[in-house]
Design an enzyme around this catalytic site. Structure first.
Site, PDB file in Angstrom:
ATOM      1  N   SER A   1      -1.815  -0.867  -4.039  1.00 31.95           N
ATOM      2  CA  SER A   1      -2.900  -0.068  -3.473  1.00 31.95           C
ATOM      3  C   SER A   1      -2.423   1.350  -3.206  1.00 31.95           C
ATOM      4  CB  SER A   1      -3.378  -0.725  -2.174  1.00 31.95           C
ATOM      5  OG  SER A   1      -4.217   0.135  -1.433  1.00 31.95           O
TER       6      SER A   1
ATOM      7  N   ALA B   1       3.536  -0.187  -2.148  1.00 32.73           N
ATOM      8  CA  ALA B   1       3.239  -0.698  -3.492  1.00 32.73           C
ATOM      9  C   ALA B   1       4.474  -0.637  -4.385  1.00 32.73           C
ATOM     10  CB  ALA B   1       2.095   0.102  -4.115  1.00 32.73           C
TER      11      ALA B   1
ATOM     12  N   HIS C   1       0.843  -1.202   0.000  1.00 35.61           N
ATOM     13  CA  HIS C   1       0.000   0.000   0.000  1.00 35.61           C
ATOM     14  C   HIS C   1       0.872   1.242   0.000  1.00 35.61           C
ATOM     15  CE1 HIS C   1      -3.326   2.678   0.722  1.00 35.61           C
ATOM     16  NE2 HIS C   1      -2.712   3.167   1.789  1.00 35.61           N
ATOM     17  N   SER C   2       0.529   2.216  -0.859  1.00 36.44           N
ATOM     18  CA  SER C   2       1.211   3.494  -0.950  1.00 36.44           C
ATOM     19  C   SER C   2       2.700   3.250  -1.267  1.00 36.44           C
ATOM     20  CB  SER C   2       0.988   4.293   0.339  1.00 36.44           C
ATOM     21  OG  SER C   2       1.276   5.647   0.169  1.00 36.44           O
ATOM     22  N   LEU C   3       3.624   3.774  -0.465  1.00 36.97           N
ATOM     23  CA  LEU C   3       5.038   3.500  -0.723  1.00 36.97           C
ATOM     24  C   LEU C   3       5.286   2.002  -0.797  1.00 36.97           C
ATOM     25  CD1 LEU C   3       8.026   4.373  -0.959  1.00 36.97           C
ATOM     26  CD2 LEU C   3       8.111   4.342   1.549  1.00 36.97           C
TER      27      LEU C   3
END
Length: 270
Positions: free
Chosen positions: A129, A105, A101-103
Site C-alpha cells: 500500500s 510495503a 504500507h509506505s516504507l
C-alpha cells in the site's frame, strides 16, 4: 549497522511481533508492517476488526515506544532478515499474508522474498500500500537530516496531527526513529534477495497520493501468481484508523489466499 538480536525464543517474538487480540488458531495470519515513523499499535483497529477470523501480528520496529532504547534501523534488508527469521523460528507457521504500507510495503516485500527464497516458506499473499514497486522507485532525496525537515515531510503526507509540533516530548519520541526510517527508505536498493514471488500480490493506493498508475501496476512484475489493484478515496494515509471499507478490503485480500494460489497470471482492478 546490525540489529540487536537476543534469540530468546518467545520473548524475542513478543518484542518484534505484537498480537493484540486472541484469535482462532485455524485462522489465516496477517503480518503488518508500519510506515516510516509508524508503530505496531497503528494496526490495533485492524486487529480488533478482524479478530474473529484473522490473526493479526503487527511488527514493532526497534527505536520507538517501548523499544526506544534500541537503535533504529537504517537498512531495509537487515530489518527484513530479522523479521523473516522470526517468522520461521523455531519452526515455520502456516504461510502468512504480509501487509505493509509506505516504507512498510518495502519491508514486507523483502521479508516475503526471504521467506520464499531463503527459507522455502512462500507467503500466502502480499498486500502493498502507498508505495511504488521496488524497481520503479527513483533515487529518493532525504528531506534533510534535521528534525524540522523530517517532521515537515511527514506532515506533508498527512495522517499526522500538526499539533505535535508544539509538544517537545512527543517530538523527542517520534523524530529519531522517523529520521532513521527516512534514511532507510532513501538507501533502499532491491536485489538483496531474489524478487520474484509465487504468491498473489495486491497493490493499493489513495487516489490523491502522488503515485502513478504505472508505479502501482509494476508490482505485478514481482509475482508469477495473481495480481490485484485498487485505489481508495484519500491521500497517502487513506487507511488511517482502518475505516470499515478498508477493513473489508483487507479481509477480502486475505480470504483470496485461503485456497490454492492461482497458477495462471490474472490482473484485476477492483
Amino acid at each position: 549497522m546490525t540489529l540487536p538480536t537476543t534469540h530468546d525464543g518467545a520473548h524475542e517474538h513478543a518484542v518484534w511481533l505484537r498480537a493484540f487480540h486472541d484469535t482462532s488458531e485455524q485462522g489465516r495470519t496477517l503480518v503488518c508492517f508500519p510506515h516510516a515513523g509508524g508503530t505496531a499499535g497503528q494496526y490495533f483497529p485492524l486487529s480488533a476488526a478482524l479478530a474473529s477470523d484473522v490473526r493479526v501480528l503487527a511488527v514493532q520496529y526497534p527505536g520507538r515506544q517501548d523499544r526506544c532504547a534500541e537503535p533504529a534501523f537504517e537498512d531495509v534488508a537487515l530489518l527484513a532478515d530479522e523479521i523473516a527469521r522470526l517468522l520461521v523460528e523455531p519452526e515455520p507457521a502456516s504461510s502468512p499474508v504480509l501487509f505493509g504500507h509506505s516504507l512498510g510495503a518495502l519491508v514486507a516485500f523483502e521479508t516475503a522474498a526471504r521467506l520464499e527464497h531463503r527459507y522455502g516458506v512462500a507467503p500466502a499473499g502480499l498486500i502493498v500500500s502507498g508505495m511504488q514497486a521496488p524497481y520503479r522507485r527513483a533515487a529518493l532525496r532525504l528531506p534533510g537530516d534535521s528534525e524540522e525537515a523530517a517532521l515537515e515531510a511527514l506532515l506533508k503526507l498527512g495522517g499526522t496531527d500538526p499539533a505535535i509540533t508544539g509538544h517537545p516530548e512527543l517530538r523527542a519520541m517520534i523524530l529519531p526513529a522517523l529520521r532513521s526510517d527516512f534514511r532507510a527508505a532513501a538507501a533502499y536498493q532491491p536485489g538483496s534477495c531474489p524478487s520474484l514471488l509465487s504468491c498473489p500480490i495486491t497493490a493499493w493506493t489513495g487516489r490523491d497520493d502522488e503515485l502513478t498508475h504505472g508505479d502501482v501496476h509494476a508490482w505485478a512484475e514481482h509475482t508469477t501468481a495473481a495480481f490485484h489493484t485498487r485505489d481508495f478515496a484519500g491521500g497517502h494515509f487513506y487507511l488511517d484508523g482502518f475505516p470499515p471499507l478498508i477493513v473489508e478490503a483487507v479481509r477480502t485480500a486475505v480470504t483470496r489466499t485461503s485456497g490454492s494460489i492461482a497458477q495462471a497470471r490474472t490482473r484485476t482492478d477492483i
